[in-house]
Write an enzyme that holds these catalytic residues in place. Structure first.
Site, PDB file in Angstrom:
ATOM      1  N   SER A   1      10.202  41.545  73.588  1.00 45.31           N
ATOM      2  CA  SER A   1       9.128  41.274  74.318  1.00 45.31           C
ATOM      3  C   SER A   1       9.043  41.724  75.878  1.00 45.31           C
ATOM      4  CB  SER A   1       8.473  39.943  74.315  1.00 45.31           C
ATOM      5  OG  SER A   1       9.332  39.086  74.877  1.00 45.31           O
TER       6      SER A   1
ATOM      7  N   GLU B   1      12.873  48.720  75.159  1.00 48.53           N
ATOM      8  CA  GLU B   1      11.788  48.879  74.033  1.00 48.53           C
ATOM      9  C   GLU B   1      10.706  47.668  74.043  1.00 48.53           C
ATOM     10  OE1 GLU B   1      10.973  51.984  72.523  1.00 48.53           O
ATOM     11  OE2 GLU B   1      12.605  52.742  73.296  1.00 48.53           O
TER      12      GLU B   1
ATOM     13  N   CYS C   1       5.140  46.824  67.278  1.00 52.08           N
ATOM     14  CA  CYS C   1       4.790  46.862  68.773  1.00 52.08           C
ATOM     15  C   CYS C   1       3.790  48.071  68.766  1.00 52.08           C
ATOM     16  CB  CYS C   1       5.996  47.288  69.430  1.00 52.08           C
ATOM     17  SG  CYS C   1       7.092  48.781  68.508  1.00 52.08           S
TER      18      CYS C   1
ATOM     19  N   GLU D   1      -0.753  41.311  74.407  1.00 52.88           N
ATOM     20  CA  GLU D   1      -0.214  41.858  72.950  1.00 52.88           C
ATOM     21  C   GLU D   1      -0.395  40.525  72.119  1.00 52.88           C
ATOM     22  OE1 GLU D   1       3.844  42.389  72.366  1.00 52.88           O
ATOM     23  OE2 GLU D   1       3.766  44.025  71.025  1.00 52.88           O
TER      24      GLU D   1
HETATM   25  P1  NAD Z   1      11.646  38.384  71.930  1.00 50.56           P
HETATM   26  O1  NAD Z   1      11.500  39.122  73.339  1.00 50.56           O
HETATM   27  O2  NAD Z   1      11.283  37.025  71.990  1.00 50.56           O
HETATM   28  O3  NAD Z   1      13.163  38.419  71.362  1.00 50.56           O
HETATM   29  C1  NAD Z   1      13.947  39.398  71.383  1.00 50.56           C
HETATM   30  C2  NAD Z   1      15.355  39.336  71.256  1.00 50.56           C
HETATM   31  O4  NAD Z   1      15.742  38.692  72.738  1.00 50.56           O
HETATM   32  C3  NAD Z   1      16.017  38.192  70.227  1.00 50.56           C
HETATM   33  O5  NAD Z   1      16.973  38.537  69.766  1.00 50.56           O
HETATM   34  C4  NAD Z   1      15.922  36.942  71.342  1.00 50.56           C
HETATM   35  O6  NAD Z   1      16.875  35.868  70.971  1.00 50.56           O
HETATM   36  C5  NAD Z   1      16.456  37.538  72.596  1.00 50.56           C
HETATM   37  N1  NAD Z   1      16.507  36.664  73.937  1.00 50.56           N
HETATM   38  C6  NAD Z   1      15.478  36.075  74.003  1.00 50.56           C
HETATM   39  N2  NAD Z   1      15.753  35.647  75.323  1.00 50.56           N
HETATM   40  C7  NAD Z   1      16.856  36.260  75.917  1.00 50.56           C
HETATM   41  C8  NAD Z   1      17.465  36.066  77.234  1.00 50.56           C
HETATM   42  N3  NAD Z   1      17.123  35.423  78.080  1.00 50.56           N
HETATM   43  N4  NAD Z   1      18.653  36.814  77.193  1.00 50.56           N
HETATM   44  C9  NAD Z   1      18.890  37.780  76.262  1.00 50.56           C
HETATM   45  N5  NAD Z   1      18.343  37.726  74.838  1.00 50.56           N
HETATM   46  C10 NAD Z   1      17.039  36.855  74.958  1.00 50.56           C
HETATM   47  O7  NAD Z   1      10.655  39.453  71.003  1.00 50.56           O
HETATM   48  P2  NAD Z   1      10.580  39.220  69.403  1.00 50.56           P
HETATM   49  O8  NAD Z   1       9.316  38.096  69.300  1.00 50.56           O
HETATM   50  O9  NAD Z   1      11.712  38.856  68.636  1.00 50.56           O
HETATM   51  O10 NAD Z   1       9.764  40.253  68.933  1.00 50.56           O
HETATM   52  C11 NAD Z   1       8.455  40.752  69.363  1.00 50.56           C
HETATM   53  C12 NAD Z   1       8.446  41.600  70.466  1.00 50.56           C
HETATM   54  O11 NAD Z   1       9.199  42.668  70.382  1.00 50.56           O
HETATM   55  C13 NAD Z   1       7.063  42.082  70.625  1.00 50.56           C
HETATM   56  O12 NAD Z   1       6.680  41.971  72.190  1.00 50.56           O
HETATM   57  C14 NAD Z   1       6.816  43.508  70.373  1.00 50.56           C
HETATM   58  O13 NAD Z   1       5.968  44.473  70.899  1.00 50.56           O
HETATM   59  C15 NAD Z   1       8.511  44.096  70.746  1.00 50.56           C
HETATM   60  N6  NAD Z   1       8.786  45.064  69.903  1.00 50.56           N
HETATM   61  C16 NAD Z   1       9.080  46.270  70.785  1.00 50.56           C
HETATM   62  C17 NAD Z   1       9.305  47.508  69.881  1.00 50.56           C
HETATM   63  C18 NAD Z   1       9.504  48.743  70.595  1.00 50.56           C
HETATM   64  O14 NAD Z   1      10.227  49.651  69.795  1.00 50.56           O
HETATM   65  N7  NAD Z   1       8.884  49.005  71.972  1.00 50.56           N
HETATM   66  C19 NAD Z   1       9.664  47.444  68.555  1.00 50.56           C
HETATM   67  C20 NAD Z   1       9.618  46.075  67.973  1.00 50.56           C
HETATM   68  C21 NAD Z   1       9.090  45.097  68.535  1.00 50.56           C
END
Ligand code: NAD
Length: 476
Positions: free
Chosen positions: A228, A247, A283, A378
């Site tokens: 995110s 991403e 995404c 989103e």
């Molecule tokens: P998220 O941001 O909640 O988590 C993603 C990852 O980050 C997880 O492994 C989480 O444990 C880790 N994380 C969380 N806080 C952190 C920190 N402070 N330091 C380091 N790591 C940390 O996202 P999610 O809910 O797993 O996935 C959904 C999001 O991902 C949506 O916003 C979606 O659009 C995005 N996404 C983007 C793409 C792309 O290619 N642009 C593809 C898939 C998903």
């Protein structure tokens, strides 16, 4: 499955564990250790050793190992798909699709291992320089931290680990705490395929704990993150001086032009799939549809009949079209956003009901005000917004009225209009007569504005994951 961290090929367990639950019925799928700062430090130290060991592998050997990993996953595709369905809650059809893409991503990465090219630098093109020749090479960066989201744990991790290893970098992976088991299996496959165990490490646990420790470690030379926008911003503020590839999210828009009246049913189906696949947790899910007023009513009728025909339910059944969202908290938020839009004057076209803690009917909402969350943010759920516009220019303005810029699409027969759209819409990718959810794994993929920094797709990720080193010979 009792999960473990994988550090230098060794399985690491911890007393404190995190439960992974099947999003459909909340049953227990497995556990993972709750890693901490010390685990992160150890994994990075081991990965530094892995980086040195990788230098002993030739590009051809890295190509062979990635190719072999792709073959192993292909052979075990049923097993990977079943685990994906249990962890993510995606339908079994969607899981098989993801496994196929992961095999392709690793195969493409394998090919790139042989194509890390440099070129000659014309030093003598500078005034007064004579007798100097040289070139630049692309060299690996070192230890790369790969942080991945819950929605495509296998393929999106391959998009990071494949190019990283192809270019000769070692990795420490921090998968989503909801979907880590698939990633542990992937790492084991890469080691089985021939990579040094020290070069492929997995940390499990919470993002703010072990993830943050990985990000802050100064020996990690690059963080490649998918997730995110909110988390992406935290990571960049915490990680200090290193490379980043980001991403992030989006609320993809698509425009249906006035000349599309003869194929509204087909477009409604394609756009509907783009919005409801993986319960909208992609995404580049279609979230905002802008339809020319001349075809607006017809399009809405077709889209609602498509949405109402979808089978919502147990993702393990072959005939399920739409499964659950990841957890109850996500469903609560999505329902709140639907309520908010309706309270601001939007109109429900179909769906809108919650069938269980995590199942939400495919929902279509019309005339959604611009200041509502469903328009601005989103949603990451099975909700499509359909608004009326009176011109291409208005559609472009609406699509650009977003903090995000990942992909956008247009359906039209007007060549000039399509080109105008492609030039003026602020996104990393534009699809003409295709939904913006379209992605093949070899294409350059990534966002502008808050949707990210850098491009994935193995060829492009290898560029991000290498440094240019210039070498100059003085022959005087
Ligand atoms: P998220 O941001 O909640 O988590 C993603 C990852 O980050 C997880 O492994 C989480 O444990 C880790 N994380 C969380 N806080 C952190 C920190 N402070 N330091 C380091 N790591 C940390 O996202 P999610 O809910 O797993 O996935 C959904 C999001 O991902 C949506 O916003 C979606 O659009 C995005 N996404 C983007 C793409 C792309 O290619 N642009 C593809 C898939 C998903």
């Amino acid at each position: 499955m009792k999960g473990y961290m994988l550090i230098g090929g060794k399985r690491v367990f911890k007393k404190e564990e995190i439960e992974i639950r099947f999003p459909y019925d909340n049953s227990l799928v497995g556990t993972i250790p709750r890693g901490d700062e010390r685990d992160a430090q150890l994994a990075v130290e081991v990965a530094e050793v892995g980086f040195k060991k990788l230098k002993e592998m030739t590009a051809y050997e890295r190509f062979r190992a990635l190719e072999k990993a792709a073959r192993i996953i292909s052979k075990r595709s049923q097993e990977f798909a079943q685990l994906l369905t249990l962890e993510v809650g995606k339908t079994i059809k969607e899981s098989m699709g993801e496994v196929g893409r992961a095999v392709n991503t690793l195969t493409l990465s394998a090919e790139e291992a042989k194509r890390v090219l440099g070129e000659e630098v014309p030093f003598e093109g500078a005034p007064g320089v004579k007798g100097k020749v040289g070139f630049y090479r692309r060299v690996p960066i070192g230890v790369i931290g790969c942080i991945t989201p819950f929605n495509f744990p296998l393929n999106l991790t391959c998009h990071k680990v494949g190019p990283a290893l192809a270019a000769g970098n070692s990795v420490v992976i921090k998968p989503s705490e909801n979907t880590s088991l698939t990633v542990i299996k992937l790492a084991e496959v890469l080691i089985e395929a021939g990579f040094p165990p020290e070069a492929v490490n997995v940390l499990t646990g919470y993002g703010e704990e072990v993830g943050d420790a990985l990000v802050r470690n100064s020996k990690v030379r690059m963080i490649t993150f998918t997730g995110s926008v909110e988390t992406g911003k935290v990571i960049m503020s915490r990680g200090g001086l290193k490379k980043y590839a980001m991403e992030l999210g989006s609320n993809a828009g698509v425009y249906v032009d006035r000349d599309q009246s003869s194929r509204l049913k087909e477009l409604a189906e394609r756009i509907g799939r783009g919005g409801f696949t993986l319960a909208g947790q992609v995404c580049i899910s279609v979230q905002r549809v802008f339809v020319h007023s001349e075809v607006y009513d017809g399009f809405l009728k077709e889209l609602s009949s498509f949405a109402e025909g979808l089978k919502v339910g147990d993702p393990r059944s072959e005939d399920t079209d739409v499964g659950p969202v990841i957890d109850k908290g996500a469903a609560d938020r999505i329902m709140d956003w639907i309520e908010e839009a309706l309270s601001k004057g939007a109109e429900l076209v179909c769906g809108g009901k919650r069938l269980s803690d995590t199942l939400i009917e495919p929902t279509v909402i019309r005339d959604v005000p611009r200041d509502s969350k469903l328009f601005r943010k989103e949603v990451f759920g099975p909700v499509i917004v359909v608004n009326r516009v009176s011109s291409l220019e208005e559609a472009i303005e609406m699509i650009n009225d977003s903090p995000y810029g990942l992909q956008a699409g247009i359906f039209t027969n007007d060549l000039k209009g399509a080109m105008k759209f492609a030039q003026e819409v602020e996104c990393g990718g534009i699809t003409v007569n295709e939904i913006p959810t379209f992605r093949v794994d070899q294409m350059p993929y990534g966002g502008v504005k808050e949707s990210g920094i850098g491009r994935e797709g193995p060829k492009f990720a290898v560029e991000e994951m290498t440094e240019i080193k210039t070498i100059c010979f003085d022959l005087n």
